[in-house]
Design an enzyme around this catalytic site. Structure first.
Site, mmCIF file in Angstrom:
data_model
loop_
_atom_site.group_PDB
_atom_site.id
_atom_site.type_symbol
_atom_site.label_atom_id
_atom_site.label_comp_id
_atom_site.label_asym_id
_atom_site.label_seq_id
_atom_site.Cartn_x
_atom_site.Cartn_y
_atom_site.Cartn_z
ATOM 1 N N LYS A 199 -12.871 -32.638 -44.894
ATOM 2 C CA LYS A 199 -11.747 -33.231 -45.651
ATOM 3 C C LYS A 199 -10.685 -32.151 -45.822
ATOM 4 C CE LYS A 199 -9.833 -33.866 -49.330
ATOM 5 N NZ LYS A 199 -8.394 -33.516 -49.521
ATOM 6 N N SER A 254 -9.674 -24.512 -55.934
ATOM 7 C CA SER A 254 -9.562 -24.030 -57.310
ATOM 8 C C SER A 254 -10.923 -24.002 -58.011
ATOM 9 C CB SER A 254 -8.614 -24.936 -58.096
ATOM 10 O OG SER A 254 -9.105 -26.251 -58.121
ATOM 11 N N THR A 255 -11.041 -23.111 -58.975
ATOM 12 C CA THR A 255 -12.272 -23.027 -59.763
ATOM 13 C C THR A 255 -12.511 -24.332 -60.507
ATOM 14 O OG1 THR A 255 -12.196 -20.631 -59.901
ATOM 15 C CG2 THR A 255 -13.359 -21.758 -61.687
ATOM 16 N N GLU A 256 -11.425 -24.936 -60.970
ATOM 17 C CA GLU A 256 -11.527 -26.202 -61.704
ATOM 18 C C GLU A 256 -12.194 -27.282 -60.837
ATOM 19 O OE1 GLU A 256 -7.577 -27.540 -62.394
ATOM 20 O OE2 GLU A 256 -8.210 -29.405 -63.345
ATOM 21 N N GLY A 258 -13.900 -26.709 -58.125
ATOM 22 C CA GLY A 258 -15.234 -26.203 -57.784
ATOM 23 C C GLY A 258 -16.282 -26.655 -58.795
ATOM 24 N N GLU A 275 -15.970 -21.231 -52.578
ATOM 25 C CA GLU A 275 -15.107 -20.043 -52.486
ATOM 26 C C GLU A 275 -13.868 -20.392 -53.297
ATOM 27 O OE1 GLU A 275 -12.202 -17.923 -51.706
ATOM 28 O OE2 GLU A 275 -12.314 -18.582 -49.615
ATOM 29 N N CYS A 309 -6.477 -16.499 -52.282
ATOM 30 C CA CYS A 309 -7.455 -16.413 -53.362
ATOM 31 C C CYS A 309 -7.711 -14.955 -53.739
ATOM 32 C CB CYS A 309 -8.737 -17.122 -52.972
ATOM 33 S SG CYS A 309 -9.257 -16.728 -51.316
ATOM 34 N N GLU A 407 -4.835 -17.496 -62.742
ATOM 35 C CA GLU A 407 -4.439 -17.405 -61.330
ATOM 36 C C GLU A 407 -3.112 -18.137 -61.137
ATOM 37 O OE1 GLU A 407 -6.703 -19.634 -58.327
ATOM 38 O OE2 GLU A 407 -6.702 -17.811 -57.118
HETATM 39 P P1 NAP Z 1 -7.701 -27.999 -55.254
HETATM 40 O O1 NAP Z 1 -7.320 -29.215 -56.021
HETATM 41 O O2 NAP Z 1 -8.861 -27.211 -55.669
HETATM 42 O O3 NAP Z 1 -7.847 -28.468 -53.731
HETATM 43 C C1 NAP Z 1 -8.740 -27.964 -52.771
HETATM 44 C C2 NAP Z 1 -9.365 -29.109 -51.988
HETATM 45 O O4 NAP Z 1 -10.195 -29.907 -52.867
HETATM 46 C C3 NAP Z 1 -8.356 -30.096 -51.407
HETATM 47 O O5 NAP Z 1 -8.846 -30.582 -50.177
HETATM 48 C C4 NAP Z 1 -8.351 -31.167 -52.474
HETATM 49 O O6 NAP Z 1 -7.815 -32.378 -52.029
HETATM 50 C C5 NAP Z 1 -9.800 -31.271 -52.822
HETATM 51 N N1 NAP Z 1 -10.073 -31.893 -54.119
HETATM 52 C C6 NAP Z 1 -9.254 -32.032 -55.181
HETATM 53 N N2 NAP Z 1 -9.887 -32.670 -56.195
HETATM 54 C C7 NAP Z 1 -11.136 -32.950 -55.762
HETATM 55 C C8 NAP Z 1 -12.269 -33.566 -56.340
HETATM 56 N N3 NAP Z 1 -12.243 -34.053 -57.574
HETATM 57 N N4 NAP Z 1 -13.404 -33.662 -55.617
HETATM 58 C C9 NAP Z 1 -13.451 -33.172 -54.362
HETATM 59 N N5 NAP Z 1 -12.412 -32.582 -53.754
HETATM 60 C C10 NAP Z 1 -11.270 -32.459 -54.447
HETATM 61 O O7 NAP Z 1 -6.475 -27.050 -55.165
HETATM 62 P P2 NAP Z 1 -4.947 -27.478 -55.333
HETATM 63 O O8 NAP Z 1 -4.755 -28.567 -56.340
HETATM 64 O O9 NAP Z 1 -4.471 -27.780 -53.996
HETATM 65 O O10 NAP Z 1 -4.357 -26.136 -55.900
HETATM 66 C C11 NAP Z 1 -4.502 -25.842 -57.277
HETATM 67 C C12 NAP Z 1 -4.853 -24.402 -57.506
HETATM 68 O O11 NAP Z 1 -6.068 -24.090 -56.845
HETATM 69 C C13 NAP Z 1 -3.876 -23.394 -56.933
HETATM 70 O O12 NAP Z 1 -2.776 -23.202 -57.738
HETATM 71 C C14 NAP Z 1 -4.746 -22.195 -56.828
HETATM 72 O O13 NAP Z 1 -4.827 -21.548 -58.062
HETATM 73 C C15 NAP Z 1 -6.085 -22.755 -56.457
HETATM 74 N N6 NAP Z 1 -6.366 -22.683 -55.014
HETATM 75 C C16 NAP Z 1 -7.268 -21.765 -54.585
HETATM 76 C C17 NAP Z 1 -7.541 -21.653 -53.233
HETATM 77 C C18 NAP Z 1 -8.520 -20.643 -52.698
HETATM 78 O O14 NAP Z 1 -8.432 -20.289 -51.534
HETATM 79 N N7 NAP Z 1 -9.477 -20.199 -53.467
HETATM 80 C C19 NAP Z 1 -6.884 -22.473 -52.315
HETATM 81 C C20 NAP Z 1 -5.993 -23.433 -52.787
HETATM 82 C C21 NAP Z 1 -5.747 -23.511 -54.137
HETATM 83 P P3 NAP Z 1 -6.244 -32.608 -52.268
HETATM 84 O O15 NAP Z 1 -5.546 -31.698 -51.365
HETATM 85 O O16 NAP Z 1 -6.013 -34.002 -51.899
HETATM 86 O O17 NAP Z 1 -5.959 -32.344 -53.716
#
Ligand code: NAP
Ligand code: MG
Length: 505
Positions: A199, A254-256, A258, A275, A309, A407
């Site tokens: 995904k 994101s940790t959230e 995760g 990760e 990250c 972050e």
């Molecule tokens: P995110 O919500 O954690 O998205 C990462 C992946 O998880 C995307 O494919 C996302 O889909 C999916 N996802 C979202 N909600 C989910 C759920 N409830 N169950 C399963 N999968 C789910 O990250 P983001 O909203 O794009 O970014 C928010 C913050 O996350 C950033 O500001 C940053 O702090 C952090 N982040 C960290 C990393 C890293 O490499 N560690 C990478 C990106 C972001 P969608 O794209 O459709 O939301």
């Protein structure tokens, strides 16, 4: 594609690809989403739509998981001889290299990163991990173990372990390195003999879809081994993480989210690797090569627009060199040319989305209101439709400020001087975070560097460098930065189960 939309000259394959309405890839076929819904993909440099993708949801995830399950249970992939698997994985690496220009352009258009970086870093590292994992396909081994069994005196046994594929894996990836994150995850799953439902992030689905198209056009994999469902996190990611027929979920983001993944996985106790985020310190000692440390610390935070990250987002410089370091980084920040990633003169592109633009600009404002002093950047501008944030340095930051604790995931550096000589105290400040992904230490004193490396609670410590990645080096986090490791042979443990077999001789 209408030139007024694209603004740039692109590779013919890219123009053709963008015009398609992208489907889901399930059981070796391109199919519409069951709901018929689609979503727009935008160029973050202009905010304009550049392509359309199918919006998958639970029903599509069910179909994809069932294809992956059927394929796994048939043994069609894991019974392929290891050397043949290795050749197929190596071939994928070659195909990625052959398509460097178009994959880099897609990555730049979709994510915003400079196209030269996309080619030189993202695409090059993506083929490299497939090549590395191609080698592992023939080296996933068990052991023979001499056993004693005191309660069966005189009996003789032959015991050995088998390392077997974990099964169907769900892989959920982010938008900061879309192709590379797909490559990190797909390559190991294929080497281990697993089948996959991927995904991609809703903001950046294009490079993973094009890679899938390239793999599909070459008929490399039996149908059902690789399935790709684009869509939103809550609609497609959540049902994948919760699915009872998925044996393992691998997540980067994101940790959230995760934490949500771990909860969703509890239903069938599927294996989980995560990760997640970070708030990594860059620690500069007065005995460092200061010019190198300044350049390294600037790159640690500004590479990929701070959307890493492991970004070095907390600068700790000794008070003797603090002003020199802060000034040097600020000078670099002020000279970075911000612009569209497809403009070859741009050194930093836009942030990936309006959501990230609002988040990062919100942190710049909160940093100011909490008393942080901006010594470079601080500007952000979306008047052209693109999500541009200029590289920003905050001096006079304090451990209690939200910009220091949370972050930001943007090009925003928080600088703090330290006066201690005591490495334990320095480590205490470095470790004063819920995260534990990475750190860099800048010193010419090998004793300081090694001692501090041992005291830092993070999965990666770089000495006199930052952001050095290799397919053979394990990467992942302590504390709330995650579970398990990506890359290196360590990652194979996430994708395999260990079986002990004992034969009574
Ligand atoms: P995110 O919500 O954690 O998205 C990462 C992946 O998880 C995307 O494919 C996302 O889909 C999916 N996802 C979202 N909600 C989910 C759920 N409830 N169950 C399963 N999968 C789910 O990250 P983001 O909203 O794009 O970014 C928010 C913050 O996350 C950033 O500001 C940053 O702090 C952090 N982040 C960290 C990393 C890293 O490499 N560690 C990478 C990106 C972001 P969608 O794209 O459709 O939301
Ligand atoms: Mg999200």
């Amino acid at each position: 594609m209408d030139a007024s939309i694209l603004n740039y000259t692109v590779n013919d394959n890219v123009a053709k690809f963008l015009k398609q309405t992208h489907k889901l890839y399930i059981n070796g076929k391109w199919v519409d989403s069951k709901s018929g819904k689609t979503f727009d993909v935008e160029d973050p440099a202009t905010g304009k739509k550049i392509s359309t993708c199918a919006a998958g949801d639970k029903n599509d995830i069910d179909l994809a998981v069932s294809a992956a399950r059927k394929c796994f249970d048939s043994g069609k992939w894991h019974s392929v001889p290891p050397n043949e698997k290795g050749k197929i994985i190596w071939k994928i690496a070659e195909l990625i290299d052959d398509h460097t220009e178009e994959l880099a352009q897609l990555e730049s258009l979709d994510n915003g990163k400079p196209v030269a970086i996309a080619a030189g870093a993202d695409v090059a590292l993506s083929s490299d991990i497939f090549r590395y994992m191609a080698g592992w396909a023939t080296k996933i081994e068990g052991e023979t173990i001499p056993i004693s069994v005191p309660y069966t005196p005189g009996a003789q046994y032959h015991s050995y372990t088998l390392r077997e594929p974990v099964g169907v894996v769900g892989q959920i990836i982010p938008w900061n390195f879309p192709l590379l994150m797909a490559a990190w995850k797909l390559s190991v799953a294929l080497a281990a003999g697993c089948t996959i439902v991927l995904k991609p992030a809703e903001q950046t689905p294009l490079s993973a879809l094009r890679l899938t198209e390239i793999i599909n056009n070459s008929n490399l994999l039996p149908e059902g081994v690789l399935n790709v469902v684009t869509g939103f996190g809550e609609d497609a990611g959540a049902p994948l993480a919760a699915h009872p027929h998925v044996d393992k979920v691998a997540f980067t983001g994101s940790t959230e989210v995760g934490k949500l993944i771990t909860k969703a996985s509890a239903g069938n106790l599927k294996k989980v690797s995560l990760e997640l985020g970070g708030k990594s310190p860059t620690i500069i000692f007065p005995d460092a090569d200061i010019d190198a440390a300044i350049a390294g610390a600037a790159s640690a935070i500004f590479f990929n627009h701070g959307q890493c990250c492991c970004a070095g987002s907390r600068l700790m410089a000794h008070e003797k060199v603090f002003d020199q370091v802060a000034e040097g980084i600020s000078k670099i920040a002020s000279n970075i040319k911000v612009g569209p990633g497809m403009d070859t003169s741009s050194e930093m592109g836009p942030l990936v989305s309006d959501e990230q633009f609002k988040k990062v600009s919100g942190y710049i404002e909160s940093g100011k209101s909490e008393g942080g002093e901006i010594i470079a950047g601080g500007k952000y501008d979306n008047s052209s439709g693109g999500h541009f944030v200029h590289p920003t340095v905050f001096a006079k930051t304090d451990k209690d400020m939200s910009i220091v604790k949370e972050e930001i995931f943007g090009p925003v550096l928080c600088a703090q001087p330290f006066s201690d000589q005591d490495l334990d105290k320095i480590a205490e400040v470095a470790n004063n975070t819920t995260y534990g992904l990475a750190a860099s230490v800048w010193s010419q004193n090998i004793s300081t560097a090694h001692k501090l490396a041992a005291k830092i609670r993070a999965g990666t410590v770089w000495v006199n460098c930052h952001n050095i990645f290799d397919a053979s080096l394990p990467f992942g986090g302590y504390k709330e930065s995650g579970w398990g490791r990506e890359m290196g042979h360590e990652v194979l443990k996430n994708y395999t189960e260990l079986k002990a077999v004992t034969v009574n001789l």
